[in-house]
Write an enzyme that holds these catalytic residues in place. Structure first.
Site, short mmCIF file in Angstrom:
data_model
loop_
_atom_site.label_atom_id
_atom_site.label_comp_id
_atom_site.label_asym_id
_atom_site.label_seq_id
_atom_site.Cartn_x
_atom_site.Cartn_y
_atom_site.Cartn_z
N ASP A 13 1.13 -1.05 0.16
CA ASP A 13 -0.27 -0.21 0.23
C ASP A 13 1.30 1.10 0.11
O ASP A 13 0.39 2.01 -0.52
CB ASP A 13 -0.60 0.17 0.87
CG ASP A 13 -1.65 -1.13 1.34
OD1 ASP A 13 -2.61 -1.40 0.08
OD2 ASP A 13 -2.33 -1.52 2.25
N ASP A 121 -8.49 3.33 11.30
CA ASP A 121 -6.60 3.96 11.29
C ASP A 121 -6.39 5.37 10.39
O ASP A 121 -6.24 6.33 10.34
CB ASP A 121 -5.34 3.03 10.74
CG ASP A 121 -5.07 2.11 11.31
OD1 ASP A 121 -5.74 2.31 12.85
OD2 ASP A 121 -4.20 0.94 11.03
N SER A 170 -2.87 -10.13 7.18
CA SER A 170 -2.70 -8.88 7.54
C SER A 170 -2.64 -9.04 8.96
O SER A 170 -2.92 -8.95 9.70
CB SER A 170 -3.38 -7.63 7.42
OG SER A 170 -3.81 -6.81 7.11
#
Length: 411
Positions: A13, A121, A170
């Site tokens: 990402d 987040d 993840s």
């Protein structure tokens, strides 16, 4: 020259965000910032290698001490969310603040992160960043990118990632907790394999007892050895984890309303929270304990939202500070069967008297047992009255006379 500071991990990402910020957002220079809140060394190696391959100026900030202190503030507030200790949530504001400071020092015009539009987040980072005058960007969210698109883009640009193949799960790690999600774990009925766990062993029949010392609600020593917050947390993670302490499999309600399945490991957090609550149970009055549950709940909610610097939290901590003045003493914890169980507690501030509570003594100080008779007669009086009135209205035409002494009623 325009410059943007990117929250950088070296994963897929954040790696693709570097060219996107240059090509799609028009920035001349991107700097990467990685903040150390207790991640494994391999994650910093990955970030360094990826930054070097990208030709990216890379800054690493050590924020372990600040984060550990916030975690222990959370212990005083018994901070949990839907049954698990807050970890990632508390780390994000610390990380965001460190990145903001690097951005200001390097004359950046903007800040950026690689969060999607589905998680928590993004909100936690931006709550800190939007206090500044810098612009805030989220390329993954704003461009509506999918994982598949990112992998294809990385391959097309020959970016230094393995096509986004970062393992089955993840994972987010800091010194307070380790979270695991994604892939087959997204099925709530899927039983996690043993290999998702790194901090905790399978519980065995072995046991061990330790003693934790608290001063004003803060843990300061284990078995008499004083430690700073980082050292104490790391020590208990290893010790408690070896007994299988601190696993949570949770269906979590995120701030945006999505329900997700999360698996957590938090050996030190579980141990310290259990010990702290045990000591509070010894020293706080009944009224303080009951009211503090409300205070703790609100503190935890703001912590989950990443808003630990909100005015409400300052006000809540005024109450917490006052109660924690007496939360000083020791707690014995037994590691057994995957649990960290309080088995003893001691404090000079104990709101408790063994002599008064004992069945082997006749009185409670100057209070005689027979003095409780009047209280017993009044206890439940309104309930008795309400029940008899209801019975009368439901069809009993006889006159009801309720004995005020709590004895038999006459009709």
């Amino acid at each position: 020259m325009t410059r943007v500071a990117l929250a950088f991990s070296g994963g897929l990402d954040t790696t693709i965000c570097v060219p996107l910020l240059e090509e799609e957002y028009g920035y001349d220079d991107v700097i990467g910032v990685t903040v150390d809140v207790g991640q494994p060394a391999s994650e910093f190696d990955e970030a360094e290698e990826t930054a070097e391959a990208l030709g990216l100026d890379h800054y690493v900030v050590d924020a372990r001490a600040e984060f550990a202190q916030l975690c222990l503030d959370g212990v005083r507030a018994n901070a949990t969310y839907q049954g698990y200790p807050l970890g990632t949530a508390l780390a994000r504001p610390v990380i965001a603040q460190a990145i903001l400071e690097v951005a200001i020092e390097n004359d950046c015009d903007a800040l950026a992160h690689g969060c999607t539009g589905k998680g928590n987040d993004q909100l936690r980072f931006e709550a800190v960043w939007r206090d500044s005058d810098l612009e805030v960007f989220a390329p993954i969210r704003e461009l509506g990118l999918t994982r598949e698109w990112e992998q294809e883009y990385a391959a097309e640009k020959n970016l230094p990632v393995e096509g986004g193949n970062e393992g089955d799960w993840s994972i987010d790690t800091n010194i307070w907790s380790r979270s695991v999600e994604g892939d087959e774990l997204e099925d709530p009925n899927y039983v996690p394999p043993a290999d998702i766990y790194e901090w905790t062993d399978e519980p065995s029949g072995e046991t061990e007892e330790i003693e934790i010392t608290f001063e004003k609600g803060y843990p300061v020593a284990v078995d008499g050895d004083e430690m700073d917050p980082v050292e104490l947390i790391e020590h208990l993670n290893e010790l408690a984890g070896s007994y299988g302490v601190g696993r949570t499999d949770s269906m979590e309600d995120r701030m945006l309303g999505l329900k997700v399945r999360e698996n957590y490991e938090h050996p030190a957090a579980t141990t310290l929270l259990n010990a702290h609550e045990a000591l509070e149970g010894l020293v706080l009055t009944q009224e303080e304990r009951e009211f503090k549950q409300l205070i703790d709940q609100r503190w935890s909610k703001k912590g989950y939202e990443g808003l630990v610097d909100a005015p409400l939290v300052d006000a809540l901590e005024g109450f917490i500070d006052e109660t924690q003045k007496r939360v000083t003493g020791t707690v014995k914890i037994r590691f057994e069967g995957g649990q960290a169980r309080p088995v003893g507690r001691d404090s000079k501030y104990a709101a408790y008297s063994a002599a008064h509570a004992s069945f082997d003594t006749e009185t409670v100080g100057k209070i005689k047992q027979e003095d409780a008779t009047g209280v017993a007669k009044y206890h439940g009086f309104q309930r008795r009255l309400a029940k008899k009135v209801t019975e009368d209205e439901d069809g009993d035409d006889e006159t009801v006379e309720l004995a005020t002494d709590g004895g038999d009623q006459e009709r």
